[in-house]
Design a protein around this motif. Sequence first.
Motif, short mmCIF file in Angstrom:
data_model
loop_
_atom_site.label_atom_id
_atom_site.label_comp_id
_atom_site.label_asym_id
_atom_site.label_seq_id
_atom_site.Cartn_x
_atom_site.Cartn_y
_atom_site.Cartn_z
N THR A 63 0.82 -1.21 0.00
CA THR A 63 0.00 0.00 0.00
C THR A 63 0.86 1.26 0.00
N HIS A 64 1.85 1.32 0.88
CA HIS A 64 2.71 2.51 0.92
C HIS A 64 3.66 2.55 -0.28
N SER A 65 4.00 1.38 -0.82
CA SER A 65 4.79 1.36 -2.05
C SER A 65 3.99 1.92 -3.22
N ALA A 66 2.66 1.77 -3.17
CA ALA A 66 1.82 2.37 -4.21
C ALA A 66 1.99 3.89 -4.22
N THR A 67 2.05 4.48 -3.03
CA THR A 67 2.29 5.93 -2.95
C THR A 67 3.65 6.28 -3.55
N ILE A 68 4.67 5.50 -3.20
CA ILE A 68 6.02 5.76 -3.73
C ILE A 68 6.03 5.61 -5.24
N GLN A 69 5.41 4.54 -5.73
CA GLN A 69 5.40 4.28 -7.16
C GLN A 69 4.69 5.39 -7.92
N LEU A 70 3.62 5.91 -7.35
CA LEU A 70 2.84 6.96 -8.00
C LEU A 70 3.62 8.27 -8.10
N HIS A 71 4.35 8.61 -7.03
CA HIS A 71 5.03 9.91 -6.98
C HIS A 71 6.47 9.86 -7.47
N TRP A 72 7.02 8.66 -7.63
CA TRP A 72 8.45 8.56 -7.94
C TRP A 72 8.86 9.34 -9.20
N LEU A 79 7.91 12.05 -10.25
CA LEU A 79 7.85 13.50 -10.03
C LEU A 79 8.90 14.00 -9.05
N THR A 80 9.68 13.08 -8.44
CA THR A 80 10.62 13.50 -7.40
C THR A 80 11.79 14.32 -7.93
N SER A 81 12.03 14.28 -9.24
CA SER A 81 13.16 15.04 -9.78
C SER A 81 12.91 16.54 -9.78
N HIS A 82 11.63 16.95 -9.65
CA HIS A 82 11.35 18.39 -9.70
C HIS A 82 10.27 18.82 -8.71
N SER A 83 9.75 17.90 -7.90
CA SER A 83 8.67 18.26 -6.98
C SER A 83 9.06 17.92 -5.54
N THR A 84 9.18 18.94 -4.71
CA THR A 84 9.48 18.72 -3.30
C THR A 84 8.33 17.99 -2.61
N ALA A 85 7.10 18.28 -3.01
CA ALA A 85 5.94 17.62 -2.41
C ALA A 85 5.97 16.11 -2.67
N SER A 86 6.34 15.71 -3.89
CA SER A 86 6.42 14.28 -4.18
C SER A 86 7.55 13.62 -3.42
N ILE A 87 8.67 14.34 -3.25
CA ILE A 87 9.78 13.80 -2.46
C ILE A 87 9.31 13.54 -1.03
N ASN A 88 8.59 14.50 -0.48
CA ASN A 88 8.10 14.33 0.90
C ASN A 88 7.11 13.18 1.01
N ARG A 89 6.26 13.01 -0.02
CA ARG A 89 5.30 11.91 0.01
C ARG A 89 6.04 10.56 -0.03
N CYS A 90 7.07 10.46 -0.87
CA CYS A 90 7.84 9.22 -0.97
C CYS A 90 8.57 8.92 0.33
N LEU A 91 9.22 9.93 0.90
CA LEU A 91 9.96 9.73 2.14
C LEU A 91 9.03 9.35 3.28
N ALA A 92 7.86 9.96 3.34
CA ALA A 92 6.90 9.63 4.40
C ALA A 92 6.42 8.19 4.27
N ALA A 93 6.13 7.76 3.04
CA ALA A 93 5.68 6.39 2.82
C ALA A 93 6.79 5.40 3.16
N ALA A 94 8.03 5.71 2.76
CA ALA A 94 9.16 4.82 3.05
C ALA A 94 9.39 4.71 4.56
N ASN A 95 9.31 5.82 5.26
CA ASN A 95 9.50 5.80 6.71
C ASN A 95 8.39 5.00 7.40
N THR A 96 7.17 5.05 6.86
CA THR A 96 6.08 4.27 7.43
C THR A 96 6.36 2.78 7.29
N ILE A 97 6.88 2.38 6.13
CA ILE A 97 7.23 0.97 5.93
C ILE A 97 8.30 0.54 6.91
N VAL A 98 9.29 1.37 7.13
CA VAL A 98 10.36 1.05 8.09
C VAL A 98 9.77 0.88 9.49
#
Length: 542
Positions: free
Chosen positions: A431-440, A442-461
């Motif tokens: 489920t949280h990987s779905a968030t990462i996959q969706l925003h990945w 956009l991470t090269s130019h979107s700070t919001a997508s970077i934050n969404r990916c990092l938050a999802a990854a931290n939740t998995i940890v």
Amino acid sequence: MSDEIPQHLPRGKACVPCRKRKMKCDGNQPICNQCSRFNRAAECEFKEGPAPSTTRVLEQHIARLESRISELETDDPNAIHLHNPYSQSRAVASSAHASPAVQPAQLNWWDMPDPPTNIQQILIQSFLRHANKLGFFFESQRFLNSMTSPTGVRPPNVIRTIVYLWGITLSRNPQYTQHESKYLNRALRYLHVALSACSTPQYQGQQEGNVLDVLQASILLANYFFHHNRLLEGKFHTGAAVSLAHMCNLHKLLSPPGPAGSAAPEYLPRPLDVVQECERIHAWWSVFVLDKTWVVALSAPSMINEEQERGSEVDTPWPIGMDLYRQQPSSSRPNPGSTTKRFFAELLTDNTNVPNGDPSCLTLLAKASALYERANYIASYLDKNTPSYQAVISTFDASIERFKQSLPAIERSTQLSPDRAHTLLLIHTLTHSATIQLHWPLTSHSTASINRCLAAANTIVRVVQVLDVKRMEFANPVLGVRTIFLLSNLLGAAANCANLNPYATRFWPALQVTCLHKVSGPCGALVQDLPQLQLLLGRKDL
């Protein structure tokens, strides 16, 4: 060249054609008299050394016949299984004084169709302890009874051999694992024969059981190859499983009545009871989860595509635990159909109903797999230059967040069994990987997508830490791939963050070490079961 043939040509001096035809040869080279007389000059060939004795020729012929019998052997209870009792002691007397007596040797257990009973029990128990993690959809107790029954109908060769194969792998006992390749080759041979035979509706009445046996074998073998990081072979057997499931219309189980004349060929007999009915529902969703969870690792679209052609829409009801299904079988309730499409539509309206009391969370796992694959499809295959792309991302991101709210709270899961803890870990990871996959993308130019990916990854940890994965002993192979992607995501998103914020570059080396430790530390007990993670942890550039 003389036409006279010598009366006593030394042994081994005749040409090859004359040896084969039992003809007297004069030994003249390069072409003997016999070959010249019968216009076989091109075949005339001389080889040094004596020809093999009649006994040796017969032994070789017997060995070829036994090998062929083994290939054609089926699971017919009335068949007579042959083996060579002199395989380790057959010898030919080297002189007239040598004793012709040969003592028979006992056949090795790994060369028999089934191991001895004590080894069978060890391998079967090793497999069943983790069977739910491998897409095993048969009812465990009924399957165990059939495997150990001395008189009843046992599962076919293809199922038994793959169960032994997984049992050997999971036992981690060198006494058994040294024979793993032999069981793998045997399983592939049996599956090849079974796949060739099950393409006709008449197959259901043959001795190999029915197509469900071949489907289960394909799922288990696909996971076996994924476990060993042999992705191409895993993809092949995943494709076979998807094809078999569609051929049997498992995606249309208990579907609403269709138009007249729409019935498909019957590849499966009707289920005899609610247990078989539940097994078939589980069979479809096992194939569904297998296909959807490996799309990223295989860099390929899902083979289950409901938009691809007419009749591919999934109507099979969501899976629930076997005990609950005995009390509330789906056949006793109306099925509206369009199962996955209805699920995505309900997410848009914040209506995510989950069957109450399902101890296995099978429905949540199937839904998480569907979300994960859909997120990958949006990120990988939709045109990012269309005006509506950002709206699609936002809408689906909201759907994922709504689904997350229906997941069991991890804080209240400290007393879970290892099996249920593993299922919850897989559900939350997907489920949280779905968030990462969706925003990945956009991470090269979107700070919001970077934050969404990092938050999802931290939740998995955090989920990994809370669920205490050390108790699980073995993990579904897809968790190894997701862990690799999680590490790459943490490092990659942090790198993009550093690029967007030059001040953060001074913390980059320490951040690399922290990201790696956060994930690999809690998963240390599972590293030996995740070859993909072993490869990553062995890299020198991290």
